[in-house]
Design a protein around this motif. Structure first.
Motif, short mmCIF file in Angstrom:
data_model
loop_
_atom_site.label_atom_id
_atom_site.label_comp_id
_atom_site.label_asym_id
_atom_site.label_seq_id
_atom_site.Cartn_x
_atom_site.Cartn_y
_atom_site.Cartn_z
N GLU A 82 1.59 -12.44 -6.75
CA GLU A 82 2.23 -13.25 -7.45
C GLU A 82 2.81 -12.81 -8.23
OE1 GLU A 82 3.55 -16.20 -8.99
OE2 GLU A 82 3.47 -15.96 -7.07
N GLY A 83 2.03 -11.77 -8.86
CA GLY A 83 2.34 -11.25 -10.35
C GLY A 83 3.87 -9.91 -9.99
N CYS A 84 3.94 -9.73 -8.65
CA CYS A 84 4.99 -8.66 -8.63
C CYS A 84 6.59 -10.38 -8.43
CB CYS A 84 5.30 -8.14 -7.15
SG CYS A 84 3.86 -7.08 -7.43
N ARG A 85 6.19 -11.00 -7.56
CA ARG A 85 7.64 -11.82 -8.00
C ARG A 85 7.98 -12.13 -9.52
NH1 ARG A 85 4.63 -14.01 -2.62
NH2 ARG A 85 3.05 -15.36 -4.51
N ARG A 86 6.82 -12.50 -10.18
CA ARG A 86 6.64 -12.59 -11.63
C ARG A 86 7.91 -11.61 -12.09
NH1 ARG A 86 4.61 -11.00 -15.60
NH2 ARG A 86 2.48 -10.59 -14.06
N LEU A 87 7.86 -9.77 -11.99
CA LEU A 87 8.07 -9.50 -12.71
C LEU A 87 9.96 -8.88 -11.15
CD1 LEU A 87 5.25 -7.13 -12.63
CD2 LEU A 87 6.56 -8.65 -14.58
N GLU A 88 9.76 -9.38 -10.34
CA GLU A 88 10.73 -9.23 -9.55
C GLU A 88 11.07 -8.17 -8.68
OE1 GLU A 88 14.36 -10.91 -11.94
OE2 GLU A 88 14.21 -13.04 -11.43
N MET A 89 9.39 -8.03 -8.09
CA MET A 89 9.37 -6.67 -7.57
C MET A 89 9.31 -6.23 -6.57
SD MET A 89 7.91 -3.91 -11.09
CE MET A 89 8.11 -4.29 -12.34
N ALA A 90 9.61 -5.67 -5.18
CA ALA A 90 9.46 -5.95 -4.27
C ALA A 90 8.06 -5.68 -3.98
CB ALA A 90 10.49 -4.78 -3.81
N CYS A 91 6.73 -6.12 -3.30
CA CYS A 91 5.24 -6.07 -3.22
C CYS A 91 5.13 -5.96 -1.74
CB CYS A 91 3.84 -6.82 -4.20
SG CYS A 91 2.55 -6.61 -3.72
N ILE A 92 5.19 -4.93 -1.31
CA ILE A 92 4.62 -4.00 -0.04
C ILE A 92 3.51 -3.67 0.17
CG2 ILE A 92 5.54 -2.51 1.99
CD1 ILE A 92 8.02 -2.34 0.30
N PRO A 93 2.65 -4.49 1.72
CA PRO A 93 1.86 -4.14 2.50
C PRO A 93 0.99 -2.79 3.26
CG PRO A 93 2.72 -6.64 3.58
CD PRO A 93 3.68 -5.42 2.37
N ALA A 94 1.36 -2.11 2.75
CA ALA A 94 1.90 -1.15 3.38
C ALA A 94 0.27 -1.33 5.18
CB ALA A 94 1.21 0.76 2.90
N LEU A 95 -0.09 -1.08 5.36
CA LEU A 95 -1.32 -1.50 6.33
C LEU A 95 -0.81 -2.47 7.73
CD1 LEU A 95 -4.10 0.36 5.52
CD2 LEU A 95 -2.09 2.04 6.04
N ASP A 96 -0.25 -3.54 6.77
CA ASP A 96 -0.11 -4.80 7.57
C ASP A 96 0.59 -4.83 9.23
OD1 ASP A 96 -1.24 -5.69 5.58
OD2 ASP A 96 0.24 -7.92 5.10
N PRO A 97 1.35 -4.23 8.95
CA PRO A 97 2.23 -3.63 10.25
C PRO A 97 1.01 -3.72 11.68
CG PRO A 97 3.93 -3.15 8.71
CD PRO A 97 2.89 -3.27 8.00
N LEU A 98 0.55 -2.16 11.46
CA LEU A 98 -0.30 -1.34 12.40
C LEU A 98 -0.77 -2.22 12.40
CD1 LEU A 98 -0.58 0.80 13.33
CD2 LEU A 98 -1.48 2.15 11.74
N VAL A 99 -2.12 -2.48 11.30
CA VAL A 99 -3.43 -3.48 11.73
C VAL A 99 -3.22 -5.06 12.69
CG1 VAL A 99 -4.85 -4.83 10.28
CG2 VAL A 99 -3.96 -2.81 9.49
N SER A 100 -1.96 -5.29 12.63
CA SER A 100 -1.93 -6.56 13.28
C SER A 100 -1.05 -6.27 14.53
CB SER A 100 -0.13 -7.45 12.58
OG SER A 100 -0.41 -7.88 11.08
N ALA A 101 -0.22 -5.85 14.60
CA ALA A 101 -0.11 -4.81 16.21
C ALA A 101 -1.45 -4.51 17.02
CB ALA A 101 0.35 -3.84 15.98
N VAL A 102 -2.45 -4.03 16.26
CA VAL A 102 -3.66 -3.26 16.65
C VAL A 102 -4.49 -4.21 16.54
CG1 VAL A 102 -5.73 -1.20 16.61
CG2 VAL A 102 -3.37 -0.52 16.06
#
Length: 280
Positions: A82-102
Motif C-alpha cells: 500500500e505504501g508503494c502504491r501511494r508513492l507510485e513505485m513498483a513493489c516486487i515480491p522477489a520469491l513469490d514466483p519460485l515459491v508458488s511453483a514449488v
C-alpha cells in the motif's frame, strides 16, 4: 566515432524481514544482466514491525526507485504494498514466483515463519563447524587431521585458496588449504590422503604476477623479489602442475574464475565423488 554509453544509476530498495542476504544476492544477479546499469542499493533488514516498515517507507520516499521485498507477514506485506502504491513505485515480491511453483509441484502450503532459512537447525551448526574448520586449517595449519576435511585445496600463493575455503564453509563443506611454497617441503600428511578430495588450483603466470604485485602494493612493498619474478613464478606453476599430475588430483584453473565459480567447481567434484561412492 562511437561515444561510450553513460551508466544508468537507479535506486533499488531491498526490504527483508530476515538478514537480507538472499534478497541482496538476487538483486545483484538480476542487475548484472544489464550493461551500464549501476544500482544504488538501500537495504532494510529485519523489518518485523510497523514502526520499522514506516522508517523504511520514509527512506524509500526520499529516494524514489524500485522496491523488492521478501516480507512474509501478511499485514506488513500489505502495508508495504500500500505504501508503494501511494508513492507510485513498483513493489516486487522477489520469491513469490519460485515459491508458488514449488508449492504447486509439492502440493503443500508454504510456511509463514520469518527467517525460516536461518533457523538454528542441524545444517546451521554444520556450517558453523565447517567455518571453524576452515579457519583452523587455513594456510597449512592443523595438518595433523586433514583427513577430516571434505576437500583440501592446494596451490601456490595467491590462488584464492582461503576465500574459496571460507565460501565453501558457508555451504557446509569442511575445506582446508595447503600452500605450495618453493622453500617449504610438501606435508607428508597431504600426500598420504586416500579418502579425501584434494584439488589443485592453477593460474596463468601473468595473472598471478598481477595479483602478487597488487598484494605487495597494498603492503607498501615495492621491492623486486622472486615472488613476482616472471621466471620464478612460471617455475612455481609448472612444479605445482607436475605435483597434481603425479598425485592424480583434479585441477581447477582460477585465472578467470571468481571465488564463487571456483567453489561451484569444487562442489561439482564433491558431488561427482559421492555419486561414484554410491555407485561403487
Amino acid at each position: 566515432m562511437t561515444h561510450p554509453r553513460i551508466a544508468t544509476y537507479f535506486h533499488v530498495h531491498l526490504v527483508s524481514d530476515s538478514t537480507g542476504e538472499t534478497l541482496n544476492a538476487m538483486a545483484r544477479a538480476v542487475c548484472a544482466r544489464f550493461d551500464d546499469v549501476l544500482p544504488i542499493e538501500h537495504i532494510y533488514a529485519l523489518v518485523r514491525s510497523q514502526r520499522q516498515l514506516d522508517r523504511a517507507l520514509s527512506d524509500i520516499e526520499s529516494a524514489p526507485g524500485l522496491v523488492i521485498h521478501t516480507i512474509v507477514d501478511a499485514e506488513l506485506r500489505a502495508a508495504l504494498e500500500e505504501g508503494c502504491r501511494r508513492l507510485e513505485m513498483a513493489c516486487i515480491p522477489a520469491l513469490d514466483p519460485l515459491v508458488s511453483a514449488v508449492s504447486r509441484y509439492l502440493g503443500v502450503n508454504t510456511t509463514t515463519r520469518v527467517g525460516a532459512q536461518h533457523a538454528l537447525d542441524h545444517d546451521y551448526f554444520n556450517r558453523m563447524d565447517a567455518l571453524n574448520y576452515a579457519i583452523g586449517h587455513d594456510d597449512g595449519q592443523g595438518g595433523q587431521d586433514l583427513e577430516q576435511a571434505d576437500v583440501v585445496l592446494v596451490g601456490v600463493s595467491r590462488t584464492s585458496k582461503t576465500p574459496t575455503c571460507i565460501y565453501l564453509a558457508h555451504r557446509g563443506v569442511r575445506a582446508a588449504n595447503v600452500p605450495l611454497v618453493p622453500s617449504r617441503p610438501i606435508p607428508d600428511k597431504l600426500l598420504q590422503l586416500k579418502n579425501t578430495l584434494v584439488v589443485g588450483l592453477t593460474i596463468s603466470p601473468d595473472r598471478l604476477i598481477q595479483i602478487r604485485r597488487n598484494r605487495l602494493l597494498s603492503l607498501k612493498e615495492n621491492r623486486t623479489s622472486a615472488y613476482i619474478d616472471v621466471d620464478n613464478v612460471r617455475e612455481e606453476i609448472v612444479l605445482a602442475r607436475r605435483l597434481y599430475e603425479r598425485q592424480g588430483w583434479p585441477v581447477i584453473d582460477v585465472t578467470r574464475r571468481s571465488v564463487e565459480e571456483t567453489a561451484a567447481a569444487v562442489m561439482n567434484l564433491l558431488t561427482a565423488g559421492r555419486q561414484v561412492d554410491i555407485l561403487g
